[in-house]
Scaffold this motif. Structure first.
Motif, PDB file in Angstrom:
ATOM      1  N   ALA A 168     129.107  62.603  94.172  1.00  0.00           N
ATOM      2  CA  ALA A 168     130.363  62.330  93.478  1.00  0.00           C
ATOM      3  C   ALA A 168     130.879  60.936  93.827  1.00  0.00           C
ATOM      4  CB  ALA A 168     131.402  63.390  93.830  1.00  0.00           C
ATOM      5  N   ALA A 169     130.814  60.592  95.104  1.00  0.00           N
ATOM      6  CA  ALA A 169     131.249  59.261  95.526  1.00  0.00           C
ATOM      7  C   ALA A 169     130.382  58.178  94.904  1.00  0.00           C
ATOM      8  CB  ALA A 169     131.233  59.168  97.048  1.00  0.00           C
ATOM      9  N   ALA A 170     129.074  58.413  94.836  1.00  0.00           N
ATOM     10  CA  ALA A 170     128.168  57.435  94.246  1.00  0.00           C
ATOM     11  C   ALA A 170     128.454  57.238  92.758  1.00  0.00           C
ATOM     12  CB  ALA A 170     126.720  57.881  94.456  1.00  0.00           C
ATOM     13  N   ALA A 171     128.938  58.294  92.106  1.00  0.00           N
ATOM     14  CA  ALA A 171     129.267  58.199  90.683  1.00  0.00           C
ATOM     15  C   ALA A 171     130.643  57.591  90.443  1.00  0.00           C
ATOM     16  CB  ALA A 171     129.194  59.582  90.042  1.00  0.00           C
ATOM     17  N   GLY A 172     131.385  57.313  91.516  1.00  0.00           N
ATOM     18  CA  GLY A 172     132.675  56.661  91.386  1.00  0.00           C
ATOM     19  C   GLY A 172     133.876  57.540  91.620  1.00  0.00           C
ATOM     20  N   ALA A 173     133.681  58.825  91.938  1.00  0.00           N
ATOM     21  CA  ALA A 173     134.812  59.710  92.183  1.00  0.00           C
ATOM     22  C   ALA A 173     135.477  59.356  93.511  1.00  0.00           C
ATOM     23  CB  ALA A 173     134.356  61.164  92.201  1.00  0.00           C
ATOM     24  N   ASP A 174     136.794  59.513  93.549  1.00  0.00           N
ATOM     25  CA  ASP A 174     137.574  59.267  94.757  1.00  0.00           C
ATOM     26  C   ASP A 174     137.942  60.618  95.369  1.00  0.00           C
ATOM     27  OD1 ASP A 174     139.111  58.125  96.739  1.00  0.00           O
ATOM     28  OD2 ASP A 174     140.841  57.761  95.445  1.00  0.00           O
ATOM     29  N   ILE A 175     137.517  60.893  96.598  1.00  0.00           N
ATOM     30  CA  ILE A 175     137.810  62.149  97.272  1.00  0.00           C
ATOM     31  C   ILE A 175     138.927  61.907  98.278  1.00  0.00           C
ATOM     32  CG2 ILE A 175     136.884  64.022  98.697  1.00  0.00           C
ATOM     33  CD1 ILE A 175     134.132  63.424  97.554  1.00  0.00           C
ATOM     34  N   ILE A 176     140.070  62.564  98.058  1.00  0.00           N
ATOM     35  CA  ILE A 176     141.240  62.407  98.915  1.00  0.00           C
ATOM     36  C   ILE A 176     141.398  63.660  99.755  1.00  0.00           C
ATOM     37  CG2 ILE A 176     143.736  62.069  98.981  1.00  0.00           C
ATOM     38  CD1 ILE A 176     143.550  60.680  96.297  1.00  0.00           C
ATOM     39  N   ARG A 177     141.470  63.510 101.059  1.00  0.00           N
ATOM     40  CA  ARG A 177     141.559  64.663 101.966  1.00  0.00           C
ATOM     41  C   ARG A 177     143.010  65.107 102.141  1.00  0.00           C
ATOM     42  NH1 ARG A 177     137.075  65.896 105.207  1.00  0.00           N
ATOM     43  NH2 ARG A 177     135.246  64.648 104.650  1.00  0.00           N
ATOM     44  N   GLN A 178     143.583  65.577 101.049  1.00  0.00           N
ATOM     45  CA  GLN A 178     144.943  66.093 101.040  1.00  0.00           C
ATOM     46  C   GLN A 178     144.989  67.299 100.092  1.00  0.00           C
ATOM     47  OE1 GLN A 178     147.865  65.227 102.599  1.00  0.00           O
ATOM     48  NE2 GLN A 178     146.794  63.680 103.829  1.00  0.00           N
ATOM     49  N   PRO A 179     145.768  68.335 100.427  1.00  0.00           N
ATOM     50  CA  PRO A 179     145.958  69.423  99.471  1.00  0.00           C
ATOM     51  C   PRO A 179     146.976  69.037  98.408  1.00  0.00           C
ATOM     52  CG  PRO A 179     147.210  69.878 101.453  1.00  0.00           C
ATOM     53  CD  PRO A 179     146.459  68.590 101.709  1.00  0.00           C
ATOM     54  N   ALA A 180     146.859  69.653  97.250  1.00  0.00           N
ATOM     55  CA  ALA A 180     147.863  69.476  96.213  1.00  0.00           C
ATOM     56  C   ALA A 180     149.066  70.353  96.548  1.00  0.00           C
ATOM     57  CB  ALA A 180     147.292  69.841  94.853  1.00  0.00           C
ATOM     58  N   ALA A 181     150.249  69.750  96.604  1.00  0.00           N
ATOM     59  CA  ALA A 181     151.460  70.501  96.928  1.00  0.00           C
ATOM     60  C   ALA A 181     152.179  70.984  95.676  1.00  0.00           C
ATOM     61  CB  ALA A 181     152.401  69.630  97.752  1.00  0.00           C
ATOM     62  N   GLU A 182     152.053  70.244  94.580  1.00  0.00           N
ATOM     63  CA  GLU A 182     152.785  70.610  93.369  1.00  0.00           C
ATOM     64  C   GLU A 182     152.103  70.005  92.141  1.00  0.00           C
ATOM     65  OE1 GLU A 182     157.295  70.164  91.429  1.00  0.00           O
ATOM     66  OE2 GLU A 182     156.823  69.340  93.417  1.00  0.00           O
ATOM     67  N   ILE A 183     151.980  70.809  91.097  1.00  0.00           N
ATOM     68  CA  ILE A 183     151.477  70.327  89.820  1.00  0.00           C
ATOM     69  C   ILE A 183     152.606  69.597  89.096  1.00  0.00           C
ATOM     70  CG2 ILE A 183     150.456  70.972  87.609  1.00  0.00           C
ATOM     71  CD1 ILE A 183     148.618  71.530  89.918  1.00  0.00           C
ATOM     72  N   LEU A 184     152.321  68.410  88.594  1.00  0.00           N
ATOM     73  CA  LEU A 184     153.297  67.653  87.832  1.00  0.00           C
ATOM     74  C   LEU A 184     153.122  67.916  86.342  1.00  0.00           C
ATOM     75  CD1 LEU A 184     153.077  64.194  89.658  1.00  0.00           C
ATOM     76  CD2 LEU A 184     154.904  65.898  89.865  1.00  0.00           C
ATOM     77  N   SER A 185     154.229  67.999  85.625  1.00  0.00           N
ATOM     78  CA  SER A 185     154.196  68.155  84.177  1.00  0.00           C
ATOM     79  C   SER A 185     155.088  67.103  83.543  1.00  0.00           C
ATOM     80  CB  SER A 185     154.677  69.551  83.765  1.00  0.00           C
ATOM     81  OG  SER A 185     153.848  70.557  84.302  1.00  0.00           O
ATOM     82  N   ALA A 186     154.724  66.702  82.328  1.00  0.00           N
ATOM     83  CA  ALA A 186     155.532  65.758  81.566  1.00  0.00           C
ATOM     84  C   ALA A 186     155.335  66.059  80.084  1.00  0.00           C
ATOM     85  CB  ALA A 186     155.138  64.319  81.877  1.00  0.00           C
ATOM     86  N   ALA A 187     156.417  66.171  79.361  1.00  0.00           N
ATOM     87  CA  ALA A 187     156.367  66.437  77.924  1.00  0.00           C
ATOM     88  C   ALA A 187     155.571  67.696  77.613  1.00  0.00           C
ATOM     89  CB  ALA A 187     155.785  65.239  77.184  1.00  0.00           C
ATOM     90  N   GLY A 188     155.748  68.716  78.476  1.00  0.00           N
ATOM     91  CA  GLY A 188     155.084  69.986  78.231  1.00  0.00           C
ATOM     92  C   GLY A 188     153.603  69.996  78.487  1.00  0.00           C
ATOM     93  N   ARG A 189     153.135  69.049  79.299  1.00  0.00           N
ATOM     94  CA  ARG A 189     151.702  68.927  79.576  1.00  0.00           C
ATOM     95  C   ARG A 189     151.500  68.605  81.045  1.00  0.00           C
ATOM     96  NH1 ARG A 189     146.960  67.555  76.795  1.00  0.00           N
ATOM     97  NH2 ARG A 189     145.476  66.406  78.092  1.00  0.00           N
TER      98      ARG A 189
END
Length: 461
Positions: A168-189
């Protein structure tokens, strides 16, 4: 201070499912961020790694079996591509699965199971007791018969997730060692997520692949949280003892000083990377593998046993490690390893492969599988636009990783779900109420109707 990053796709969860999706999406040219406090941890870290849609068919609805069979077909190329890109092994082996019955009643269950497999269009080879011991000489002589499924395979999930992170890293993905605390929404999405350190990742697509924890992340509007629960499973890892110092010699762990197996798992080595002088091989009866080209140790292939109505599986690794599993317990988020769970697994494993008593108990661990009301995965768009689910894989996360990654990436690219995954969209739980499937105390290859009740003799409920 909090920071804000942007991506095309934010994948929440870096187990085998989240990493596979992140890798494939990045290969398609998407800007991918993967958020997880411990990539490769959780259920993936504890998993045995069996790629056995046929051996799991007793649990499965026909659609789930088809999905698993398709993923099994994709696995050789999936594993080979990972190793080709990263140079890292995945532990993939296609050696088949031998299912064995301990006594006459267990054999009757296995016969019923064979009929179920054939109803799915799968042929397995029926073996006599003598045939079983010819295939696996270290089986106990009391084993009464079995079935051999040649197409089954296995992988080492810890190696697999390591290779996936590198790919994944070789393909350009960024891996962040943090949990997601909250899903963000905007304009119903769905618009991204706030991470535990206060930073934000804004994204066009959010893929929720956080296993059993997928439904508990803040910010999910009513009706969008996936109905996923934790199901505890205890699992053991055994390994051969390091070879004793000896003149010359090179055991299966490799020539010269020590062996290459991680943590000394390979005979001839000790400690990380190996430190004991090379010896003549070691580690209990049958060290070196009973089958040509098999891993060093007691077994050449995965063995699933029915023992007085209970079940147990033993999965050998190339390193010489032997994985024994697994309990199945509805205890919420409890991840304690219990004496009763360990005892029950060792008791049944020893009944069919007595030589395990010669091995070192290297690890006992409990993981939490993500279970849904029908024990099938949730794949595809949720009720919240922009939020895509890839969770609820229960026992089959490792098995379904290649096909799940392809299905979700196809949706992210085309906004269309492949027909193969039509039965697993999240909307099935809003269309009709379905009762939870009954759970057994132990992962079992046997049809429920044929299982006999027996005392757990003090094992945890």
């Amino acid at each position: 201070m909090s920071t804000t990053a942007t991506a095309d796709v934010l994948v929440i969860g870096a187990g085998v499912i989240g990493l596979s999706i992140g890798w494939r999406a990045a290969q398609r040219g998407m800007a991918v961020t993967i958020a997880d406090p411990a990539p490769g941890g959780g259920a993936s870290h504890a998993a045995a790694g069996m790629i056995t849609p046929i051996s799991e068919a007793a649990y499965a609805e026909r659609e789930l079996f088809r999905l698993g069979r398709e993923s099994q077909r994709r696995y050789p190329a999936f594993a080979a591509e990972l190793t080709g890109i990263t140079g890292q092994p995945t532990g993939y082996r296609q050696a088949g699965t031998l299912q064995v019955a301990y006594d006459a009643d267990d054999l009757a269950v296995l016969v019923e199971y064979q009929a179920l497999q054939e109803s799915f269009g799968v042929s397995t080879r029926r073996l006599t007791a003598r045939d079983c011991r010819r295939e696996e000489p270290m089986l106990d002589p009391s084993v009464s018969g079995g079935l051999l499924t040649a197409d089954d395979a296995s992988v080492d999930p810890r190696l697999l997730t390591g290779a996936l992170q590198a790919a994944a890293a070789a393909a350009g993905a960024d891996i962040i060692r943090q949990p997601a605390a909250e899903i963000l929404s905007a304009a119903g999405r769905a618009a991204g997520a706030v991470l535990a350190d206060g930073s934000r990742v804004l994204a066009r697509w959010v893929v929720l692949a956080a296993g059993w924890n997928s439904g508990s992340i803040a910010g999910l509007p009513p009706g969008t949280a996936p109905p996923v629960r934790p199901v505890k499973g205890q699992i053991l890892r055994l390994r051969s003892a390091p070879a004793r110092p000896g003149p010359g010699g090179s055991g299966p762990g490799g020539p010269g000083p020590g062996g290459p197996g991680p943590g000394g798992a390979g005979p001839g080595g000790a400690g990380p990377g190996g430190s004991a002088p090379g010896g003549p091989g070691a580690g209990g009866p049958g060290a070196g593998g009973p089958g040509a080209g098999g891993p060093p140790g007691l077994l050449a292939r995965s063995v699933r046993g029915i023992v007085r109505g209970s079940s147990v599986y033993l999965v050998p690794r190339e390193s010489g490690e032997l994985v024994i599993g697994a309990t199945q317990e509805e205890l919420g988020t409890d991840t304690r390893v219990t004496a009763g769970g360990v005892w029950e697994l060792l008791r049944d494993a020893r009944t069919i492969v007595p030589g395990i008593t010669e091995l070192e108990l290297a690890e006992a661990v409990a993981g939490l599988r993500p279970g849904t009301p029908d024990n099938a995965p949730l794949l595809g768009p949720s009720a919240l636009p922009g939020l895509v689910l890839a969770t609820g894989h229960f026992r089959a996360g490792v098995l379904l990783a290649p096909v799940t990654a392809d299905v979700i990436t196809e949706y992210l690219t085309t906004r269309r779900m492949p027909g193969l995954a039509a039965a697993f969209t999240p909307g099935r739980f809003t269309r009709q109420a379905r009762p939870p499937a009954p759970l057994r105390r132990r992962d079992s290859p046997a049809p429920q109707a044929a299982r006999r009740s027996r005392s757990n003799e003090g094992a945890p409920l």
